[in-house]
Design an enzyme around this catalytic site. Structure first.
Site, mmCIF file in Angstrom:
data_model
loop_
_atom_site.group_PDB
_atom_site.id
_atom_site.type_symbol
_atom_site.label_atom_id
_atom_site.label_comp_id
_atom_site.label_asym_id
_atom_site.label_seq_id
_atom_site.Cartn_x
_atom_site.Cartn_y
_atom_site.Cartn_z
ATOM 1 N N ASP A 91 7.296 7.606 1.812
ATOM 2 C CA ASP A 91 7.028 6.204 1.495
ATOM 3 C C ASP A 91 7.584 5.440 2.700
ATOM 4 O OD1 ASP A 91 6.157 4.319 -0.890
ATOM 5 O OD2 ASP A 91 7.990 3.434 -0.138
ATOM 6 N N LYS A 103 9.985 8.717 -8.378
ATOM 7 C CA LYS A 103 10.162 8.024 -7.093
ATOM 8 C C LYS A 103 11.625 8.180 -6.693
ATOM 9 C CE LYS A 103 7.849 5.527 -4.075
ATOM 10 N NZ LYS A 103 6.419 5.545 -3.697
ATOM 11 N N SER A 113 -1.904 14.031 -1.927
ATOM 12 C CA SER A 113 -0.699 14.833 -2.183
ATOM 13 C C SER A 113 -0.986 15.848 -3.292
ATOM 14 C CB SER A 113 0.469 13.945 -2.618
ATOM 15 O OG SER A 113 1.114 13.398 -1.501
ATOM 16 N N GLN A 146 4.111 4.455 -10.618
ATOM 17 C CA GLN A 146 3.595 5.776 -10.245
ATOM 18 C C GLN A 146 3.053 6.541 -11.453
ATOM 19 O OE1 GLN A 146 4.441 6.426 -6.718
ATOM 20 N NE2 GLN A 146 2.746 7.879 -6.824
ATOM 21 N N THR A 176 -3.733 7.105 2.251
ATOM 22 C CA THR A 176 -3.526 5.842 1.530
ATOM 23 C C THR A 176 -4.386 4.731 2.140
ATOM 24 O OG1 THR A 176 -1.289 6.574 1.058
ATOM 25 C CG2 THR A 176 -1.793 4.275 0.587
HETATM 26 P P1 NDP Z 1 5.872 2.584 6.789
HETATM 27 O O1 NDP Z 1 7.340 2.771 6.821
HETATM 28 O O2 NDP Z 1 5.014 3.503 7.550
HETATM 29 O O3 NDP Z 1 5.493 1.096 7.224
HETATM 30 C C1 NDP Z 1 5.975 -0.006 6.525
HETATM 31 C C2 NDP Z 1 5.486 -1.262 7.224
HETATM 32 O O4 NDP Z 1 5.812 -2.389 6.422
HETATM 33 C C3 NDP Z 1 6.158 -1.479 8.557
HETATM 34 O O5 NDP Z 1 5.276 -2.184 9.382
HETATM 35 C C4 NDP Z 1 7.349 -2.329 8.182
HETATM 36 O O6 NDP Z 1 7.880 -3.089 9.238
HETATM 37 C C5 NDP Z 1 6.744 -3.215 7.125
HETATM 38 N N1 NDP Z 1 7.802 -3.676 6.209
HETATM 39 C C6 NDP Z 1 8.676 -2.913 5.517
HETATM 40 N N2 NDP Z 1 9.527 -3.675 4.800
HETATM 41 C C7 NDP Z 1 9.175 -4.934 5.061
HETATM 42 C C8 NDP Z 1 9.675 -6.177 4.637
HETATM 43 N N3 NDP Z 1 10.723 -6.273 3.790
HETATM 44 N N4 NDP Z 1 9.039 -7.297 5.091
HETATM 45 C C9 NDP Z 1 7.972 -7.196 5.952
HETATM 46 N N5 NDP Z 1 7.473 -6.043 6.382
HETATM 47 C C10 NDP Z 1 8.061 -4.933 5.955
HETATM 48 O O7 NDP Z 1 5.504 2.597 5.241
HETATM 49 P P2 NDP Z 1 4.097 2.841 4.547
HETATM 50 O O8 NDP Z 1 3.008 2.318 5.408
HETATM 51 O O9 NDP Z 1 4.064 4.245 4.115
HETATM 52 O O10 NDP Z 1 4.242 1.956 3.230
HETATM 53 C C11 NDP Z 1 3.803 0.597 3.163
HETATM 54 C C12 NDP Z 1 3.586 0.222 1.713
HETATM 55 O O11 NDP Z 1 2.595 1.090 1.143
HETATM 56 C C13 NDP Z 1 4.801 0.349 0.802
HETATM 57 O O12 NDP Z 1 4.744 -0.642 -0.203
HETATM 58 C C14 NDP Z 1 4.605 1.719 0.153
HETATM 59 O O13 NDP Z 1 5.283 1.837 -1.074
HETATM 60 C C15 NDP Z 1 3.097 1.688 -0.033
HETATM 61 N N6 NDP Z 1 2.481 2.999 -0.229
HETATM 62 C C16 NDP Z 1 2.615 3.996 0.704
HETATM 63 C C17 NDP Z 1 1.999 5.203 0.503
HETATM 64 C C18 NDP Z 1 2.011 6.270 1.536
HETATM 65 O O14 NDP Z 1 1.273 7.251 1.369
HETATM 66 N N7 NDP Z 1 2.769 6.152 2.619
HETATM 67 C C19 NDP Z 1 1.271 5.504 -0.743
HETATM 68 C C20 NDP Z 1 1.114 4.360 -1.629
HETATM 69 C C21 NDP Z 1 1.735 3.177 -1.360
HETATM 70 P P3 NDP Z 1 9.258 -2.663 9.965
HETATM 71 O O15 NDP Z 1 8.882 -1.587 10.917
HETATM 72 O O16 NDP Z 1 9.748 -3.900 10.598
HETATM 73 O O17 NDP Z 1 10.194 -2.178 8.883
#
Ligand code: NDP
Length: 450
Positions: free
Chosen positions: A168, A128, A382, A113, A211
């Site tokens: 996140d 974080k 943000s 970050q 994002t």
């Molecule tokens: P959400 O909680 O909205 O969604 C996460 C998604 O990833 C879900 O579909 C989830 O499935 C899946 N997932 C989580 N853990 C695992 C795992 N161990 N194996 C397989 N699938 C998994 O999170 P975000 O969309 O916000 O975040 C997704 C990624 O993007 C993360 O790496 C986060 O750090 C990154 N990110 C997010 C930002 C944001 O603005 N939100 C900004 C920058 C980066 P399930 O429902 O089964 O858990």
């Protein structure tokens, strides 16, 4: 491992001190590999121990979160906030609620970050946090009680001018609402202490989409500049079905691509006709359901649901946008992607590719957009939300979206300029690491030994 003796020494020290923090060490190693030419050109960084300070958080708090579940049983989770680096602004970075959250995970995310926030060119330091709390299967009331308990402790460490958390994994608008409410109650203060808020109480338009949209703006710009190409008529594989995945799919489709997959931690959907984003939103955002339900609810022909996550990378595509979690693409998956014709990988998730996967991309001349650059759109908006809160005004969707597009285009051009300056022309990863680092390093030098 490193040619430069200073970098080698610092890496040895950090890997000894934090030997159990695999994700954190992986993030540090990737950045250090890019910085060799920079520290060679700037001996003042070694003299001021910039790298030693960069890998050591300014502060890390770890706390107990006790709350009562619906059956009256007391539950105990662990909360974290890492305040990594405040050289260029207040700490800024999301909160993650997931059973895999550990000190190593929050440190890798907080370290990334620092450079990501620097790349946005907005004044934000790196931080974080999160908890090993798993919201899956919990009632709304349980999530609220957990968020209130979490914030009761976190509030003493954050503030609009010191540390501004966001969402996140598993921390979306519902959780941010509960966290904001509790901060306001305990501190008796209405301020922009969190971003990702709903529009009614200080949120910014485009933050929800930022994002995913930003990832596509970045990919589009990189494709244009480096390949004279675009999303048009490309087959795109997207993993995840959360906030980032959904809005990446929506934007990629609007730019002319055919998005054929989405997934969750149980399995993935393949839809050759193209993913129906509104259906994914209904299942995942409104009903908090599982992605396998897509196969039953869609009217598209030929839809397949596959158990397990790794298989998603065997689906042939031109562009892969991993948007789920860290280390979801390993060496074998990267090889399969390349063998099946994938020429572009841009990362929505944080650190979704293992170091071995990144080597495969490099050797195959894949256009590789690293997470800290490609997914910086979320934190960028943000930052815009913080500005709007300070001014007490709100920008229209169009205004905020235009600012996001400009920021993502600048990230591509600043990364390419830094890469060229240090002899790695066209390398978006090296360029992002260097461009992000140099601004922070200069600020740290100017502020003295802290
Ligand atoms: P959400 O909680 O909205 O969604 C996460 C998604 O990833 C879900 O579909 C989830 O499935 C899946 N997932 C989580 N853990 C695992 C795992 N161990 N194996 C397989 N699938 C998994 O999170 P975000 O969309 O916000 O975040 C997704 C990624 O993007 C993360 O790496 C986060 O750090 C990154 N990110 C997010 C930002 C944001 O603005 N939100 C900004 C920058 C980066 P399930 O429902 O089964 O858990």
């Amino acid at each position: 491992m490193f040619k430069n003796a200073y970098i080698q020494r610092v890496y040895e020290k950090v890997s000894k001190r934090d030997s159990d923090q695999q994700e954190f060490l992986q993030a540090v190693q990737e950045v250090f590999e890019s910085l060799e030419p920079v520290v060679e050109r700037h001996p003042e960084y070694e003299n001021a121990a910039i790298l030693e300070r960069l890998v050591e958080p300014e502060r890390l708090v770890k706390f107990r979160v006790a709350w009562v579940d619906d059956s009256g049983k007391v539950q105990v989770n662990r909360g974290y906030r890492v305040q990594f680096n405040s050289a260029i602004g207040p700490y800024k970075g999301g909160l993650r609620f997931h059973p895999t959250v550990s000190e190593s995970v929050v440190k890798f995310l907080g370290f990334e970050q620092i450079l990501k926030n620097s790349l946005t060119t907005l004044p934000m330091g790196g931080g974080k946090g999160g908890s090993d709390f798993d919201p899956k299967g919990k009632s709304d009331a349980e999530v609220m009680r957990f968020c209130q308990a979490f914030m009761t402790e976190l509030q003493r460490h954050i503030g609009q001018f010191t540390d501004v958390p966001a969402g996140d994994i598993n921390v979306g608008s519902r959780e941010i609402g509960y966290l904001f409410g509790q901060y306001k109650r305990v501190r008796d203060e209405y301020s922009g202490v969190l971003t990702g808020k709903n529009l009614e109480f200080g949120g910014s338009l485009v933050r929800t989409e930022a994002t995913g949209y930003g990832l596509c703006y970045y990919t589009q710009e990189a494709l244009k500049v480096l390949r004279n190409d675009s999303f048009k008529d490309k087959t795109v594989v997207i993993s995840g079905s959360g906030n980032v995945a959904i809005f990446a799919a929506q934007k990629a489709i609007s730019l002319g691509a055919n998005v054929v997959t989405v997934s969750d931690s149980n399995g993935y959907i393949y839809d050759p006709q193209g993913i129906d984003v509104e259906l994914v939103k209904r299942i995942k955002l409104e009903q908090r359901g599982r992605i396998k339900e897509y196969a039953d609810l869609t009217d598209h022909a030929g839809v397949e649901y596959h158990e397990g996550c790794e298989g998603i990378w065997t689906v042939p595509c031109n562009i892969a946008l991993p948007c789920a979690t860290q280390n979801e693409i390993n060496e074998q998956s990267a090889r399969t992607l390349v063998e099946n014709g994938c020429t572009v990988v841009c990362e929505g998730a944080n650190m979704p590719s293992t170091p071995e996967a990144i080597s495969v991309y490099k050797n195959a001349n894949v256009l590789y957009g690293p997470a800290k650059a490609a997914n910086a759109g979320g934190v960028a908006v943000s930052g815009l939300e913080m500005s709007q809160n300070s001014y007490r005004l709100s920008w229209s969707f169009g205004e905020a979206d235009k600012k996001l597009q400009d920021i993502m285009q600048n990230i591509v051009s600043n990364s390419l300029a830094a890469a060229k300056e240090y002899g790695a022309e066209g390398d978006l990863m090296t360029g992002a690491n260097i461009a992000g680092f140099e601004k922070v390093a200069q600020a740290m030098l100017a502020q003295g030994v802290l």
